[in-house]
Design an enzyme around this catalytic site. Structure first.
Site, short mmCIF file in Angstrom:
data_model
loop_
_atom_site.label_atom_id
_atom_site.label_comp_id
_atom_site.label_asym_id
_atom_site.label_seq_id
_atom_site.Cartn_x
_atom_site.Cartn_y
_atom_site.Cartn_z
N ARG A 291 11.66 -6.68 5.34
CA ARG A 291 11.42 -5.24 5.16
C ARG A 291 12.28 -4.40 6.10
O ARG A 291 12.46 -4.74 7.27
CB ARG A 291 9.94 -5.01 5.49
CG ARG A 291 9.43 -3.67 5.15
CD ARG A 291 7.96 -3.75 4.89
NE ARG A 291 7.20 -3.49 6.11
CZ ARG A 291 5.89 -3.28 6.10
NH1 ARG A 291 5.21 -3.34 4.97
NH2 ARG A 291 5.26 -3.06 7.20
N ARG B 64 11.22 -2.62 11.90
CA ARG B 64 10.24 -2.22 12.90
C ARG B 64 9.94 -3.39 13.83
O ARG B 64 9.88 -4.53 13.38
CB ARG B 64 8.94 -1.80 12.20
CG ARG B 64 9.02 -0.42 11.61
CD ARG B 64 7.90 -0.12 10.64
NE ARG B 64 6.62 -0.71 10.97
CZ ARG B 64 5.55 -0.63 10.19
NH1 ARG B 64 5.61 0.02 9.05
NH2 ARG B 64 4.42 -1.19 10.53
N ARG C 94 -9.29 1.45 9.04
CA ARG C 94 -8.96 0.05 9.26
C ARG C 94 -10.06 -0.68 9.99
O ARG C 94 -9.95 -1.89 10.23
CB ARG C 94 -7.70 -0.03 10.09
CG ARG C 94 -6.44 -0.46 9.29
CD ARG C 94 -5.38 -0.60 10.26
NE ARG C 94 -4.15 -1.20 10.04
CZ ARG C 94 -3.05 -0.62 9.59
NH1 ARG C 94 -3.08 0.59 9.10
NH2 ARG C 94 -1.92 -1.26 9.59
N ARG D 192 -0.87 -9.27 13.30
CA ARG D 192 -1.42 -8.16 12.50
C ARG D 192 -2.32 -8.70 11.40
O ARG D 192 -3.32 -8.07 11.04
CB ARG D 192 -0.28 -7.33 11.91
CG ARG D 192 0.41 -6.49 12.97
CD ARG D 192 1.74 -5.95 12.50
NE ARG D 192 1.63 -4.96 11.46
CZ ARG D 192 2.62 -4.61 10.65
NH1 ARG D 192 3.80 -5.19 10.76
NH2 ARG D 192 2.45 -3.69 9.74
N LYS E 265 0.84 -1.21 0.00
CA LYS E 265 0.00 0.00 0.00
C LYS E 265 0.87 1.26 0.00
O LYS E 265 0.62 2.18 -0.75
CB LYS E 265 -0.89 0.07 1.26
CG LYS E 265 -1.89 -1.04 1.41
CD LYS E 265 -2.82 -0.78 2.59
CE LYS E 265 -2.15 -0.76 3.94
NZ LYS E 265 -1.57 -2.04 4.37
P1 AMP Z 1 1.12 0.41 9.41
O1 AMP Z 1 2.35 1.24 9.26
O2 AMP Z 1 -0.02 0.93 8.58
O3 AMP Z 1 1.36 -1.05 9.19
O4 AMP Z 1 0.65 0.58 10.92
C1 AMP Z 1 1.47 0.19 12.01
C2 AMP Z 1 0.63 0.05 13.27
O5 AMP Z 1 0.03 1.31 13.59
C3 AMP Z 1 -0.54 -0.92 13.14
O6 AMP Z 1 -0.16 -2.27 13.39
C4 AMP Z 1 -1.46 -0.39 14.23
O7 AMP Z 1 -1.02 -0.74 15.52
C5 AMP Z 1 -1.29 1.12 14.10
N1 AMP Z 1 -2.25 1.69 13.11
C6 AMP Z 1 -1.97 2.22 11.89
N2 AMP Z 1 -3.09 2.66 11.28
C7 AMP Z 1 -4.10 2.39 12.14
C8 AMP Z 1 -5.50 2.57 12.09
N3 AMP Z 1 -6.10 3.12 11.01
N4 AMP Z 1 -6.23 2.18 13.16
C9 AMP Z 1 -5.66 1.63 14.24
N5 AMP Z 1 -4.35 1.40 14.36
C10 AMP Z 1 -3.56 1.78 13.32
#
Ligand code: AMP
Length: 219
Positions: free
Chosen positions: A127, A160, A88, A171, A13
């Site tokens: 990654r 990360r 989400r 996740r 994404k």
């Molecule tokens: P990402 O970088 O999009 O994979 O997000 C990393 C982490 O941030 C996720 O595993 C969640 O813990 C939190 N996170 C990101 N976007 C959201 C969202 N829209 N709602 C809730 N938690 C989020």
């Protein structure tokens, strides 16, 4: 143009959203980046969200909605944006709909990048992310010129905590339970297209651009 990118972690994404940002001149807005910045800056939202992020759970809707709504008010988002990682959950999507309605706006399209779970795990374990600018690399598929340094800004590359395999499995579970229902939500509104997420980033970008071109030709 207001777009949403859906898809499991590791679907690409962020990569696709950044390519669209270049192509259409509208910002990529990634909830994960906003949350990581809040964690880094030790804001009250960051300190609270961190407890969830570290174990691969979703941060509370209300916190993420606050961050996103503030970001959408910024001047560069006036002409449109690409939301990456938000919404989400169904409540987040409903909040987004209400915020758009308040501004007499609507989403133009939702792109769901489809990638099977075993592919996600393979991708995420390699990654690396730039601590400074957030650029992403893959040690096998898209390696940086130097093992631990970002090509773009010379920032330090790191894995990360939530990219560790156990956390990725968690996740993915969260994705299937909380985020997958959004596909039907947007399908019912007639604004969802599924995109096959297997292939080179340029091929996937072309699939997306073809969809957007068709939509624009119809408008
Ligand atoms: P990402 O970088 O999009 O994979 O997000 C990393 C982490 O941030 C996720 O595993 C969640 O813990 C939190 N996170 C990101 N976007 C959201 C969202 N829209 N709602 C809730 N938690 C989020």
């Amino acid at each position: 143009m207001r777009l949403v990118m859906l898809g499991p972690p590791g679907a690409g994404k962020g990569t696709q959203a950044r390519m669209l940002e270049q192509k259409y001149g509208i910002p990529q807005i990634a909830s994960g980046d906003l949350l990581r910045a809040a964690v880094r800056d030790r804001t009250p939202i960051g300190l609270e969200a961190r407890r969830y992020m570290d174990r691969g759970a979703l941060a509370p809707d209300e916190l993420v909605v606050r961050l996103i709504e503030a970001r959408l008010e910024e001047p560069d988002a006036r002409r449109g944006y690409i939301l990456d990682g938000f919404p989400r959950t169904i409540p987040q999507a409903e909040e987004l709909d209400s915020a758009l309605k308040r501004h007499s706006q609507h989403l133009d399209h939702v792109l769901a990048i489809v990638v099977p779970d075993d592919e996600v795990i393979k991708r995420i374990s390699g990654r690396r992310t730039c601590r400074n600018c957030g650029a992403m690399y893959h040690m096998i598929f898209d390696p940086p010129r130097n093992q631990s340094i970002c090509n773009d800004c010379n920032g330090e590359l790191y894995q990360r905590d939530d990219d560790a395999e156990d956390t990725v499995r968690m996740r993915l579970e969260v994705y299937h339970a909380e985020t997958n229902p959004l596909l039907s939500y947007y399908e019912q509104s007639g604004i969802l297209t599924r995109i096959d997420g297997i292939g080179r980033p340029e091929e996937i970008q072309q699939r997306i651009v073809d969809v957007l071109d068709r939509l624009r030709a119809r408008a």
